[in-house]
Each structure stands twice: as structure tokens, then as C-alpha cells.
Write an enzyme that holds these catalytic residues in place. Structure first.
Site, PDB file in Angstrom:
ATOM      1  N   HIS A  95       0.817  -1.219   0.000  1.00 58.36           N
ATOM      2  CA  HIS A  95       0.000   0.000   0.000  1.00 58.36           C
ATOM      3  C   HIS A  95       0.856   1.278   0.000  1.00 58.36           C
ATOM      4  O   HIS A  95       0.348   2.369   0.263  1.00 58.36           O
ATOM      5  CB  HIS A  95      -0.943   0.018   1.205  1.00 58.36           C
ATOM      6  CG  HIS A  95      -2.020  -1.015   1.135  1.00 58.36           C
ATOM      7  ND1 HIS A  95      -2.941  -1.073   0.109  1.00 58.36           N
ATOM      8  CD2 HIS A  95      -2.322  -2.057   1.964  1.00 58.36           C
ATOM      9  CE1 HIS A  95      -3.764  -2.086   0.304  1.00 58.36           C
ATOM     10  NE2 HIS A  95      -3.412  -2.703   1.420  1.00 58.36           N
ATOM     11  N   HIS A 178       7.541  -8.269   3.105  1.00 59.12           N
ATOM     12  CA  HIS A 178       6.103  -8.008   3.055  1.00 59.12           C
ATOM     13  C   HIS A 178       5.474  -8.906   1.994  1.00 59.12           C
ATOM     14  O   HIS A 178       5.569  -8.628   0.797  1.00 59.12           O
ATOM     15  CB  HIS A 178       5.882  -6.526   2.722  1.00 59.12           C
ATOM     16  CG  HIS A 178       4.509  -6.029   3.030  1.00 59.12           C
ATOM     17  ND1 HIS A 178       4.129  -5.618   4.286  1.00 59.12           N
ATOM     18  CD2 HIS A 178       3.414  -5.879   2.242  1.00 59.12           C
ATOM     19  CE1 HIS A 178       2.877  -5.217   4.263  1.00 59.12           C
ATOM     20  NE2 HIS A 178       2.413  -5.379   3.025  1.00 59.12           N
TER      21      HIS A 178
END
Length: 293
Positions: A95, A178
Site C-alpha cells: 500500500h 512483506h
């Protein structure tokens, strides 16, 4: 190495007991706090990070901030507030670019690290940073997985080149990987076992129960968990998420701002002489795991 240098310096000035120096020189403590989610996550971090630092006395505190502003991305105000709360470095994730404001300040945010394998050398920001801890240098690397994620460069290839480069400059390396799947996270950790001090996963927001030290001295945890709404679904309002599963219709996901809150973190101890991890422990603070000072 570092411990011997400290002892030599200490013998010259005679200010601190040698036993104290020996104890301080044995390890570097790294506190890593998982994905801060919206305003509830910000408030949880502000409340408990000072307490965690007082209890565990980490030399370096790393916080994943990719969900920090309204659940998607981060703006400059929140970036500065997280630093003020006690973070030394912020890592990001998928994000990263969801809040367009980041592009206006990432070039002057030296303590913010976005995934290094985002279209390498074609996007703003940095994929790693180096933190000085007394005479020790810690490299903090952020990489993103490719399974069930948006397209990115190969984290294994980019990671290998970056880690080889950092190995010549630093004493220890911490990686925030991630990624979505456990298999990709485990594969990455085993591939780099013995070459980095720690590989800790983020993104799935649920803390896993597999903290361990891999052969070669690499601390590993599939996911550190997140910091934010405890009663939502991955931090979002439950009703909207459930409706999506029931109908398969587009649904607006919103951060649950009325929920109880949680904090997910881990503490890693790294030998200052070898750069190898000595221990890793998980930390949770929520109604089912209340804070005990």
C-alpha cells in the site's frame, strides 16, 4: 571486534565498570512493530511503544507504517508522529503508493524505507537504510513478495544483490519481507539463512507462532502481526468484509475505528560481534494478552 574496541576505549578512560561494558557489548536489541493500521493503530503505538522501549530497552525500533493513514499508505504528518512516538525506521509494503502525498515527501524522508524491488531504480524513495548503533551499523531492508501480490521485481534477485552490497558496509541486516504466503516467506528466509540477522514477515496482519533461529543465526517469524483494530477483520469493519464474501460484490473496506485494539511486535537480540541472531520473541498486547509491565 566491537566488544574489544569498547573494552580498549574503556580501559583508557576508566569511566564505566568493565563488567557493564561486557554485558552491553554482547547484544543489540531490535524491536519491530507490525503494520500500524489507521487511527486506532496510531493511538495504540503512541500508548505502548514508550512502555515497550522502557521494558525491553531496544537499541533500534522499526515500525511498519504502510497502513498507517486511514488504512492505506501514509502521509507526512503520520510519518512524523510515528517517529516522535519512538520509531527509528519505518518500513512499507503493497500500500506504499495508496496515499499520493507520499510521493511529495518520500525524497526527504530518510527514515522511511519502501520495498526495494518496486521497479528498481524507477520509483522514488529508498529500499534500505543504515542505522548506527554506537559503533555498530544495522542495515534495514524492505522487500515485497510476488505471490498473490501486484507485480514487482524478483525479491530473491534484488535481495541477493542488495544484501551482498550491504554485507560489506554493515555489521547486521534486518529484513521486513512483506508478502502474502507463508511458503514464499519461508523460502526467502531459508535462501538467505546465515546471510542476514533477521527475516520478519508482514502483510497478513495475524501474528504467527513460528518464531525461531534458523541455521546460520537468522531470526525468523512468518508474520509479526499488526497494530490496530482487534475486533475487525484484518483491521477493517467486519460487516463490509463479510458482505464481500457472501455476495462477491464490490464493497468499500473501512478501518474499524470503534474496535478494541491490538499491537503485534517482536524483539530480536543480535550478537554485536558476529551479526547472528541470538533470540527472537513475539509480543502481543490486546484484551486477550493484556500489558504486564
Amino acid at each position: 571486534m566491537l566488544r574489544n574496541q569498547l573494552l580498549s576505549k574503556q580501559r583508557k578512560n576508566g569511566k564505566i565498570n568493565l563488567e557493564t561494558i561486557l554485558e552491553r557489548g554482547k547484544q543489540v536489541r531490535i524491536l519491530f512493530v507490525g503494520d500500524v493500521m489507521g487511527k486506532p493503530g496510531q493511538e495504540m503505538l503512541k500508548q505502548y511503544l514508550p512502555l515497550l522501549k522502557r521494558k525491553y530497552q531496544p537499541q533500534v525500533t522499526i515500525v511498519n507504517g504502510e497502513n498507517a493513514t486511514r488504512g492505506r499508505g501514509i502521509n507526512e504528518k503520520v510519518y512524523k508522529e510515528i517517529l516522535k512516538a519512538g520509531a527509528d525506521v519505518l518500513t512499507m509494503g503493497n500500500h506504499t503508493w495508496d496515499n499520493p502525498e507520499l510521493q511529495t515527501f518520500i525524497g526527504r524522508a530518510p527514515k522511511l524505507v519502501r520495498p526495494a524491488n518496486f521497479s528498481a531504480n524507477k520509483v522514488p524513495g529508498q529500499g534500505y537504510t543504515i542505522i548506527k548503533v554506537n559503533q555498530l551499523k544495522l542495515g534495514v531492508v524492505n522487500l515485497i513478495g510476488r505471490v498473490f501480490m501486484n507485480p514487482s521485481d524478483d525479491p530473491f534477485v534484488i535481495g541477493e544483490a542488495l544484501i551482498a552490497k550491504l554485507a560489506k558496509q554493515v555489521d547486521a541486516i534486518f529484513v521486513d519481507f512483506h508478502a502474502e504466503t507463508t511458503s514464499e516467506k519461508e523460502a526467502f528466509a531459508w535462501y538467505f539463512a546465515g546471510k542476514v540477522s533477521a527475516v520478519v514477515g508482514t502483510h497478513t496482519h495475524v501474528q504467527t507462532n513460528d518464531a525461531r533461529i534458523l541455521p546460520g543465526g537468522t531470526a525468523y517469524l512468518t508474520d509479526v502481526g499488526f497494530t490496530g483494530p482487534y475486533d475487525g477483520i484484518l483491521g477493517m469493519k467486519r460487516a463490509n468484509v463479510i458482505e464481500r464474501f457472501l455476495t462477491q460484490m464490490p464493497t468499500r473496506f473501512e478501518v474499524d475505528t470503534e474496535s478494541q485494539t491490538t499491537l503485534g511486535a517482536c524483539l530480536i537480540e543480535v550478537d554485536d560481534a558476529s551479526g547472528k541472531a541470538k533470540s527472537i520473541q513475539t509480543i502481543q498486547i490486546n484484551p486477550d494478552h493484556p500489558w504486564l509491565d
